[in-house]
Design a protein around this motif. Structure first.
Motif, PDB file in Angstrom:
ATOM      1  N   LEU A 163       0.782  -1.055   0.122  1.00  0.00           N
ATOM      2  CA  LEU A 163       0.016  -0.046   0.030  1.00  0.00           C
ATOM      3  C   LEU A 163       0.892   1.431   0.083  1.00  0.00           C
ATOM      4  O   LEU A 163       1.842   1.245   0.639  1.00  0.00           O
ATOM      5  CB  LEU A 163      -0.751   0.150   1.192  1.00  0.00           C
ATOM      6  N   PRO A 164       0.392   2.238  -0.764  1.00  0.00           N
ATOM      7  CA  PRO A 164       1.025   3.655  -0.691  1.00  0.00           C
ATOM      8  C   PRO A 164       0.871   4.186   0.629  1.00  0.00           C
ATOM      9  O   PRO A 164      -0.199   4.056   0.982  1.00  0.00           O
ATOM     10  CB  PRO A 164       0.597   4.419  -1.922  1.00  0.00           C
ATOM     11  N   VAL A 165       1.937   5.163   1.119  1.00  0.00           N
ATOM     12  CA  VAL A 165       1.744   5.822   2.426  1.00  0.00           C
ATOM     13  C   VAL A 165       2.117   6.985   2.070  1.00  0.00           C
ATOM     14  O   VAL A 165       3.159   7.414   1.546  1.00  0.00           O
ATOM     15  CB  VAL A 165       2.601   5.229   3.709  1.00  0.00           C
ATOM     16  N   GLY A 166       1.298   8.428   2.308  1.00  0.00           N
ATOM     17  CA  GLY A 166       1.693   9.678   2.067  1.00  0.00           C
ATOM     18  C   GLY A 166       2.183  10.500   3.012  1.00  0.00           C
ATOM     19  O   GLY A 166       2.952  11.448   2.748  1.00  0.00           O
ATOM     20  N   VAL A 215      -7.428   3.215   3.924  1.00  0.00           N
ATOM     21  CA  VAL A 215      -6.433   3.121   2.640  1.00  0.00           C
ATOM     22  C   VAL A 215      -6.329   4.258   1.887  1.00  0.00           C
ATOM     23  O   VAL A 215      -5.056   4.876   1.761  1.00  0.00           O
ATOM     24  CB  VAL A 215      -6.583   1.831   1.845  1.00  0.00           C
ATOM     25  N   ASP A 216      -7.354   5.070   1.752  1.00  0.00           N
ATOM     26  CA  ASP A 216      -7.236   6.369   1.018  1.00  0.00           C
ATOM     27  C   ASP A 216      -6.650   7.429   2.023  1.00  0.00           C
ATOM     28  O   ASP A 216      -5.679   8.100   1.659  1.00  0.00           O
ATOM     29  CB  ASP A 216      -8.525   6.917   0.867  1.00  0.00           C
ATOM     30  N   ALA A 219      -2.694   6.635   2.158  1.00  0.00           N
ATOM     31  CA  ALA A 219      -2.363   7.160   1.021  1.00  0.00           C
ATOM     32  C   ALA A 219      -2.200   8.633   0.652  1.00  0.00           C
ATOM     33  O   ALA A 219      -1.251   9.121   0.316  1.00  0.00           O
ATOM     34  CB  ALA A 219      -2.759   6.540  -0.238  1.00  0.00           C
ATOM     35  N   ALA A 220      -3.208   9.331   1.432  1.00  0.00           N
ATOM     36  CA  ALA A 220      -3.212  10.896   1.145  1.00  0.00           C
ATOM     37  C   ALA A 220      -2.270  11.286   2.239  1.00  0.00           C
ATOM     38  O   ALA A 220      -1.977  12.767   2.387  1.00  0.00           O
ATOM     39  CB  ALA A 220      -4.459  11.543   1.158  1.00  0.00           C
TER      40      ALA A 220
END
Ligand code: ATP
Length: 317
Positions: A163-166, A215-216, A219-220
């Motif tokens: 997962l992406p992490v902001g 998850v959003d 990411a943000a």
């Protein structure tokens, strides 16, 4: 002069930002929806060539960690040796900082560290897929402990999607001098489901889904929304088994934490805070409240274990 070659590996703990628990499958495992984050609270595993496999454990959390072949790091060394046709002659030293029976995958972290470390010590050059398949044999959380960062885990938690992490997230992890056994917490959840007359097997409970909101937010890099979306299905179960955990959760949020959550199956409580400065304030207030006995400051995500080579002279003590 004897030269000893050791490999040292930092093995990070994890916190579940989401832990959705479905029904029990025929193989005894539960269907999970798990959002993992690797954090900077870590053990250090040092592997040195030796005549026979042996384990020593030191550091602030050494109590209750077996210093024998039952240690999951030793089992990882044996598995990798067997798979590679090698003799598992290694001294495994664990400098233990991750809470034991804390729901932070401390044993899994050590197993992942041992796999990465032995791969380097024995110059095996195994690729990620091969190490991941060995990791899955050792335990459901070991694959994530190997990968680090942030990931969604489905199945029993071993089928991973990165997962992406902001933004970096900041945490305080509180313990109160007791752990919780993972099988005991799952058994208590099942007992509660059965006595409430609701389904408890995998064909009766819908498979838990990944939280889109969480998850959003991750990411943000939106920490406030992330705090709002944290969720662990085992929290009501663990707090019913250890009511003191409810007081710890309240103390942390009263101290200014954005949110508190049970780590995995407990018994550590993780508090999401806005920055490192707030982490120190919350940790001090938590300790002053008397609802915990230790408060660790950490941040995440961090990468999975990476080997570091050490060459020393002398005997393998
Ligand atoms: P999880 O979050 O994966 O459910 P946990 O963090 O709650 O696990 P661990 O600290 O990994 O629990 O330990 C569970 C048990 O495993 C301990 O009670 C201990 O006896 C045993 N064990 C074996 N090897 C280790 C190790 N290297 N570190 C910690 N515990 C170990």
């Amino acid at each position: 002069m004897t030269y000893l070659r050791s490999i040292s590996v930092r093995a990070p703990a994890k916190v579940n930002l989401q832990l959705g628990v479905g029904g029990r499958r025929d193989d005894g495992y539960h269907e999970l929806a798990s959002v993992f984050l690797a954090v900077s609270l870590s053990d250090r595993i040092t592997l040195t060539a030796a005549e026979e496999l042996r384990v020593t454990v030191g550091g602030p959390r050494a109590a209750d960690v077996p210093a024998d072949a039952s240690n999951i790091a030793a089992r990882a060394v044996e598995l990798l040796a067997k798979r590679s046709g090698l003799h598992p002659g290694v001294h495994v030293h664990i400098d233990k900082h991750i809470p034991v029976q804390g729901g932070m995958a401390g044993g899994s972290a050590d197993a992942a560290g041992a796999l990465v470390g032995c791969d380097a010590l024995w110059n095996l050059g195994l690729g990620r897929p091969e190490l991941l398949s060995l990791a899955a044999e050792l335990g459901s959380d070991v694959p994530f402990s190997l990968v680090g960062g942030a990931a969604f885990g489905s199945g029993r938690g071993e089928r991973l999607t990165v997962l992406p992490v902001g933004a970096t997230t900041h945490w305080v992890f509180a313990t109160a001098g007791f752990g919780l056994s993972t099988p005991a917490v799952f058994a208590e959840q099942e007992r509660r489901r059965r006595s409430a007359g609701v389904p408890w097997t995998a064909d009766g409970v819908p498979s838990p889904l990944m939280s889109r909101k969480l998850v959003d937010a991750l990411a943000a890099g939106d920490t406030a929304s992330l705090a709002d979306a944290l969720g662990n299905d085992l929290e009501p179960v663990a707090t019913s088994m250890r009511p003191q955990l409810t007081a710890t959760l309240k103390s942390g949020t009263d101290a200014g934490a954005l949110a508190g959550i049970l780590c995995g199956s407990g018994a550590t409580i993780g508090f999401l805070v806005s920055d490192g400065h707030q982490a120190r304030t919350v940790a001090q207030k938590l300790l002053a409240s008397g609802t915990c006995t230790s408060a660790h400051i950490a941040a995440g995500p961090v990468p999975g274990p990476e080997p570091e080579e050490i060459i020393t002279t002398g005997e393998n003590g």
